[in-house]
Design a protein around this motif. Structure first.
Motif, PDB file in Angstrom:
ATOM      1  N   ARG A   7       0.815  -1.214   0.000  1.00  9.20           N
ATOM      2  CA  ARG A   7       0.000   0.000   0.000  1.00  9.20           C
ATOM      3  C   ARG A   7       0.851   1.268   0.000  1.00  9.20           C
ATOM      4  O   ARG A   7       0.407   2.314  -0.417  1.00  9.20           O
ATOM      5  CB  ARG A   7      -0.942   0.012   1.194  1.00  9.20           C
ATOM      6  CG  ARG A   7      -2.010  -1.034   1.094  1.00  9.20           C
ATOM      7  CD  ARG A   7      -2.916  -0.972   2.299  1.00  9.20           C
ATOM      8  NE  ARG A   7      -3.893  -2.045   2.217  1.00  9.20           N
ATOM      9  CZ  ARG A   7      -5.185  -1.859   2.200  1.00  9.20           C
ATOM     10  NH1 ARG A   7      -5.667  -0.653   2.288  1.00  9.20           N
ATOM     11  NH2 ARG A   7      -6.007  -2.860   2.106  1.00  9.20           N
ATOM     12  N   SER A   8       2.034   1.197   0.487  1.00  7.97           N
ATOM     13  CA  SER A   8       2.871   2.398   0.554  1.00  7.97           C
ATOM     14  C   SER A   8       3.306   2.874  -0.829  1.00  7.97           C
ATOM     15  O   SER A   8       3.640   4.043  -1.009  1.00  7.97           O
ATOM     16  CB  SER A   8       4.093   2.148   1.439  1.00  7.97           C
ATOM     17  OG  SER A   8       4.909   1.145   0.851  1.00  7.97           O
ATOM     18  N   SER A   9       3.293   1.991  -1.838  1.00 10.40           N
ATOM     19  CA  SER A   9       3.697   2.414  -3.179  1.00 10.40           C
ATOM     20  C   SER A   9       2.607   3.252  -3.852  1.00 10.40           C
ATOM     21  O   SER A   9       2.894   4.053  -4.722  1.00 10.40           O
ATOM     22  CB  SER A   9       4.034   1.197  -4.045  1.00 10.40           C
ATOM     23  OG  SER A   9       2.868   0.425  -4.263  1.00 10.40           O
ATOM     24  N   ARG A  10       1.345   3.060  -3.462  1.00 10.20           N
ATOM     25  CA  ARG A  10       0.249   3.821  -4.063  1.00 10.20           C
ATOM     26  C   ARG A  10      -0.053   5.096  -3.293  1.00 10.20           C
ATOM     27  O   ARG A  10      -0.788   5.953  -3.786  1.00 10.20           O
ATOM     28  CB  ARG A  10      -1.012   2.983  -4.105  1.00 10.20           C
ATOM     29  CG  ARG A  10      -0.984   1.939  -5.165  1.00 10.20           C
ATOM     30  CD  ARG A  10      -2.331   1.296  -5.228  1.00 10.20           C
ATOM     31  NE  ARG A  10      -2.560   0.777  -6.544  1.00 10.20           N
ATOM     32  CZ  ARG A  10      -3.595   0.059  -6.861  1.00 10.20           C
ATOM     33  NH1 ARG A  10      -4.512  -0.195  -5.961  1.00 10.20           N
ATOM     34  NH2 ARG A  10      -3.747  -0.402  -8.079  1.00 10.20           N
ATOM     35  N   GLN A  11       0.455   5.241  -2.101  1.00  6.37           N
ATOM     36  CA  GLN A  11       0.117   6.387  -1.263  1.00  6.37           C
ATOM     37  C   GLN A  11       0.498   7.726  -1.899  1.00  6.37           C
ATOM     38  O   GLN A  11      -0.333   8.629  -1.914  1.00  6.37           O
ATOM     39  CB  GLN A  11       0.795   6.226   0.106  1.00  6.37           C
ATOM     40  CG  GLN A  11       0.180   7.046   1.190  1.00  6.37           C
ATOM     41  CD  GLN A  11      -1.165   6.497   1.649  1.00  6.37           C
ATOM     42  OE1 GLN A  11      -1.665   5.509   1.144  1.00  6.37           O
ATOM     43  NE2 GLN A  11      -1.746   7.168   2.592  1.00  6.37           N
ATOM     44  N   PRO A  12       1.706   7.920  -2.421  1.00  7.52           N
ATOM     45  CA  PRO A  12       2.028   9.235  -3.033  1.00  7.52           C
ATOM     46  C   PRO A  12       1.154   9.545  -4.244  1.00  7.52           C
ATOM     47  O   PRO A  12       0.741  10.687  -4.443  1.00  7.52           O
ATOM     48  CB  PRO A  12       3.490   9.101  -3.452  1.00  7.52           C
ATOM     49  CG  PRO A  12       4.025   7.981  -2.664  1.00  7.52           C
ATOM     50  CD  PRO A  12       2.871   7.059  -2.386  1.00  7.52           C
ATOM     51  N   GLU A  13       0.842   8.530  -5.042  1.00 10.59           N
ATOM     52  CA  GLU A  13      -0.002   8.753  -6.219  1.00 10.59           C
ATOM     53  C   GLU A  13      -1.411   9.175  -5.800  1.00 10.59           C
ATOM     54  O   GLU A  13      -1.986  10.114  -6.352  1.00 10.59           O
ATOM     55  CB  GLU A  13      -0.073   7.471  -7.042  1.00 10.59           C
ATOM     56  CG  GLU A  13      -0.907   7.582  -8.289  1.00 10.59           C
ATOM     57  CD  GLU A  13      -0.975   6.264  -9.030  1.00 10.59           C
ATOM     58  OE1 GLU A  13      -1.972   6.078  -9.741  1.00 10.59           O
ATOM     59  OE2 GLU A  13      -0.067   5.436  -8.890  1.00 10.59           O
ATOM     60  N   ARG A  16      -1.364  12.712  -4.500  1.00 13.45           N
ATOM     61  CA  ARG A  16      -1.224  13.683  -5.579  1.00 13.45           C
ATOM     62  C   ARG A  16      -2.568  13.918  -6.274  1.00 13.45           C
ATOM     63  O   ARG A  16      -2.938  15.050  -6.575  1.00 13.45           O
ATOM     64  CB  ARG A  16      -0.194  13.169  -6.586  1.00 13.45           C
ATOM     65  CG  ARG A  16       0.387  14.235  -7.464  1.00 13.45           C
ATOM     66  CD  ARG A  16       1.533  13.724  -8.323  1.00 13.45           C
ATOM     67  NE  ARG A  16       2.623  13.199  -7.511  1.00 13.45           N
ATOM     68  CZ  ARG A  16       3.200  11.998  -7.702  1.00 13.45           C
ATOM     69  NH1 ARG A  16       2.813  11.222  -8.682  1.00 13.45           N
ATOM     70  NH2 ARG A  16       4.163  11.590  -6.918  1.00 13.45           N
ATOM     71  N   VAL A  17      -3.325  12.853  -6.515  1.00 10.58           N
ATOM     72  CA  VAL A  17      -4.624  12.979  -7.172  1.00 10.58           C
ATOM     73  C   VAL A  17      -5.596  13.741  -6.277  1.00 10.58           C
ATOM     74  O   VAL A  17      -6.335  14.618  -6.741  1.00 10.58           O
ATOM     75  CB  VAL A  17      -5.185  11.586  -7.540  1.00 10.58           C
ATOM     76  CG1 VAL A  17      -6.637  11.676  -7.973  1.00 10.58           C
ATOM     77  CG2 VAL A  17      -4.350  10.957  -8.642  1.00 10.58           C
ATOM     78  N   LEU A  18      -5.598  13.421  -4.984  1.00 11.41           N
ATOM     79  CA  LEU A  18      -6.494  14.130  -4.069  1.00 11.41           C
ATOM     80  C   LEU A  18      -6.114  15.598  -3.951  1.00 11.41           C
ATOM     81  O   LEU A  18      -6.998  16.458  -3.847  1.00 11.41           O
ATOM     82  CB  LEU A  18      -6.480  13.456  -2.696  1.00 11.41           C
ATOM     83  CG  LEU A  18      -7.178  12.102  -2.634  1.00 11.41           C
ATOM     84  CD1 LEU A  18      -7.000  11.482  -1.259  1.00 11.41           C
ATOM     85  CD2 LEU A  18      -8.638  12.226  -2.973  1.00 11.41           C
ATOM     86  N   ALA A  19      -4.837  15.916  -3.970  1.00 11.77           N
ATOM     87  CA  ALA A  19      -4.410  17.318  -3.915  1.00 11.77           C
ATOM     88  C   ALA A  19      -4.846  18.053  -5.176  1.00 11.77           C
ATOM     89  O   ALA A  19      -5.280  19.209  -5.113  1.00 11.77           O
ATOM     90  CB  ALA A  19      -2.895  17.407  -3.742  1.00 11.77           C
TER      91      ALA A  19
END
Length: 62
Positions: A7-13, A16-19
């Motif tokens: 799950r940590s690999s998808r967290q930055p993506e 970014r989308v939510l921002a």
């Protein structure tokens, strides 16, 4: 033994989308206040035919 997705690999993506969506939402809320309308011009009233004839230069003046 099954391997769980990391799950940590998808967290930055996802962050970014939510921002991006939050920024677009904020821009959408601020857009009406950022627009400035042009000042209203005074309405030119149409003069009547009598006034138009009176103000038109002609050689009938006595």
């Amino acid at each position: 033994m099954t391997r769980e997705p990391d799950r940590s690999s998808r967290q930055p993506e996802r962050r970014r989308v939510l921002a991006l969506l939050g920024g677009l939402g904020t821009l959408g809320l601020l857009l009406p206040w950022l627009r400035t309308s042009a000042p209203a011009r005074p309405v030119q009233r149409e003069i009547s035919l009598h006034e138009a004839d009176f103000y038109r230069p002609h050689d009938l003046a006595g």
